[in-house]
Design a protein around this motif. Structure first.
Motif, mmCIF file in Angstrom:
data_model
loop_
_atom_site.group_PDB
_atom_site.id
_atom_site.type_symbol
_atom_site.label_atom_id
_atom_site.label_comp_id
_atom_site.label_asym_id
_atom_site.label_seq_id
_atom_site.Cartn_x
_atom_site.Cartn_y
_atom_site.Cartn_z
ATOM 1 N N SER A 18 101.376 95.280 53.754
ATOM 2 C CA SER A 18 101.162 94.252 54.783
ATOM 3 C C SER A 18 100.038 94.643 55.739
ATOM 4 O O SER A 18 99.951 94.126 56.848
ATOM 5 C CB SER A 18 102.454 94.024 55.577
ATOM 6 N N SER A 19 99.184 95.546 55.302
ATOM 7 C CA SER A 19 98.097 96.027 56.155
ATOM 8 C C SER A 19 96.856 95.144 56.030
ATOM 9 O O SER A 19 96.793 94.227 55.202
ATOM 10 C CB SER A 19 97.756 97.479 55.803
ATOM 11 N N GLU A 20 95.846 95.446 56.814
ATOM 12 C CA GLU A 20 94.631 94.641 56.899
ATOM 13 C C GLU A 20 93.924 94.417 55.558
ATOM 14 O O GLU A 20 93.460 93.295 55.282
ATOM 15 C CB GLU A 20 93.663 95.290 57.894
ATOM 16 N N PRO A 21 93.801 95.421 54.673
ATOM 17 C CA PRO A 21 93.108 95.185 53.399
ATOM 18 C C PRO A 21 93.714 94.055 52.566
ATOM 19 O O PRO A 21 93.016 93.440 51.753
ATOM 20 C CB PRO A 21 93.244 96.532 52.670
ATOM 21 N N PHE A 22 95.017 93.767 52.747
ATOM 22 C CA PHE A 22 95.667 92.708 51.980
ATOM 23 C C PHE A 22 95.882 91.438 52.803
ATOM 24 O O PHE A 22 96.566 90.521 52.349
ATOM 25 C CB PHE A 22 97.031 93.187 51.470
ATOM 26 N N ALA A 23 95.300 91.358 53.985
ATOM 27 C CA ALA A 23 95.537 90.221 54.878
ATOM 28 C C ALA A 23 95.196 88.884 54.229
ATOM 29 O O ALA A 23 95.928 87.901 54.373
ATOM 30 C CB ALA A 23 94.731 90.408 56.167
ATOM 31 N N LYS A 72 98.681 83.749 49.697
ATOM 32 C CA LYS A 72 98.690 83.393 48.274
ATOM 33 C C LYS A 72 99.810 84.067 47.494
ATOM 34 O O LYS A 72 100.252 83.552 46.466
ATOM 35 C CB LYS A 72 97.347 83.771 47.634
ATOM 36 N N LEU A 73 100.260 85.230 47.976
ATOM 37 C CA LEU A 73 101.233 86.010 47.212
ATOM 38 C C LEU A 73 102.204 86.716 48.147
ATOM 39 O O LEU A 73 101.797 87.469 49.023
ATOM 40 C CB LEU A 73 100.492 87.039 46.348
ATOM 41 N N ASN A 74 103.481 86.462 47.947
ATOM 42 C CA ASN A 74 104.524 87.105 48.748
ATOM 43 C C ASN A 74 104.685 88.558 48.289
ATOM 44 O O ASN A 74 104.902 88.813 47.106
ATOM 45 C CB ASN A 74 105.843 86.335 48.578
ATOM 46 N N TYR A 75 104.571 89.478 49.225
ATOM 47 C CA TYR A 75 104.614 90.890 48.851
ATOM 48 C C TYR A 75 106.028 91.477 48.877
ATOM 49 O O TYR A 75 106.204 92.670 48.611
ATOM 50 C CB TYR A 75 103.702 91.722 49.755
ATOM 51 N N SER A 76 107.056 90.678 49.151
ATOM 52 C CA SER A 76 108.413 91.203 49.337
ATOM 53 C C SER A 76 108.938 91.941 48.110
ATOM 54 O O SER A 76 109.545 93.008 48.226
ATOM 55 C CB SER A 76 109.376 90.077 49.726
ATOM 56 N N LYS A 77 108.705 91.406 46.893
ATOM 57 C CA LYS A 77 109.218 92.081 45.695
ATOM 58 C C LYS A 77 108.470 93.385 45.432
ATOM 59 O O LYS A 77 109.037 94.347 44.917
ATOM 60 C CB LYS A 77 109.157 91.165 44.477
#
Length: 263
Positions: A215-220, A225-230
């Protein structure tokens, strides 16, 4: 047809061919009798008459709470390819070095320390030479897959099908994985305790903080577009029993590659 055509051959389609013999056409049809072992599927490839069996197997290193992939075995027709640690590759038992190509069958490329395998039927494998494996298949494989990666039928609700056909629940995830085991079933069937707060030591809890990079800046730009929860969940499970403190890398790589595909 005249005698000048004698001996000439032509194909009507991938399974039918004709030959001129004594001024008359003589045609033949190839009959297919291909059977596959359990856990593999018959797949037709463009331009080929008979379908071939395709299977991707992984060999894992078992830990207390999680596993990591240490090598990958690919079987496609008469092709046997092994992707090993440190990006070593074997083709039908012989060590080869990328780039490598067998016309009409496959090609292998090396990108930095990773290996990309392209099969003639459109299947692509990405192996980072350590423990990250990604398998991509064309749309023609829809409803033709089975195994740990799901069945590719556009319904994520039934991807956890046990080898016998029954749908596993989230609590039966270990049974799902064990059902697709190949080799020593005693190794696959080892009891693994469910992840809980009590099973992670204080050291591991601290190391799990590395998962926050998702959830850091490089993936902002990717969050919309894509939920990172999984990916975060998988990362924390891996880090809870990580021998080197770097097991979060696979989750970050998987998330990054999917983000890249989505643009």
């Amino acid at each position: 047809m005249g005698k000048g055509w004698d001996g000439q051959q032509w194909k009507l389609d991938s399974c039918k061919s004709c030959k001129c013999h004594r001024g008359m056409p003589s045609c033949a049809i190839t009959r297919c009798n291909t059977t596959c072992a359990a856990g593999t599927r018959l797949v037709n490839s463009t331009g080929e008459c008979c379908p071939k069996c395709i299977e991707v197997k992984v060999a894992n290193t078992n830990k207390l709470l999680s596993t990591s992939t240490k090598r990958v075995a690919v079987r496609y027709g008469d092709i046997r390819i092994n992707l090993q640690q440190k990006s070593r590759v074997k083709y039908n038992g012989q060590r080869i070095r990328a780039p490598y190509k067998v016309e009409g069958k496959f090609r292998i490329e090396k990108i930095r320390d990773s290996i990309e395998l392209f099969l003639q039927n459109g299947v692509k494998l990405f192996w980072n030479g350590k423990s990250f494996l990604e398998v991509s298949v064309p749309a023609s494989y829809k409803n033709k897959l089975c195994g740990l990666c799901g069945n590719f039928n556009s319904n994520v609700q039934d991807d956890l099908k046990i080898k016998g056909g029954r749908l596993a629940t989230d609590k039966e995830i270990l049974s799902f994985g064990t059902s697709w085991c190949i080799g020593k079933r005693s190794d696959c069937a080892k009891k693994v305790k469910s992840l809980s707060k009590e099973t992670c030591t204080n050291k591991h809890r601290t190391e799990r903080n590395h998962c926050k990079y998702l959830s850091s800046e490089p993936f902002a730009a990717c969050e919309s577009k894509l939920n990172y929860s999984k990916y975060d969940k998988a990362c924390k499970i891996d880090m809870c029993n990580c021998p080197n403190g770097k097991c979060y890398c696979e989750s970050l790589m998987a998330y990054a590659r999917e983000c890249q595909r989505l643009g």
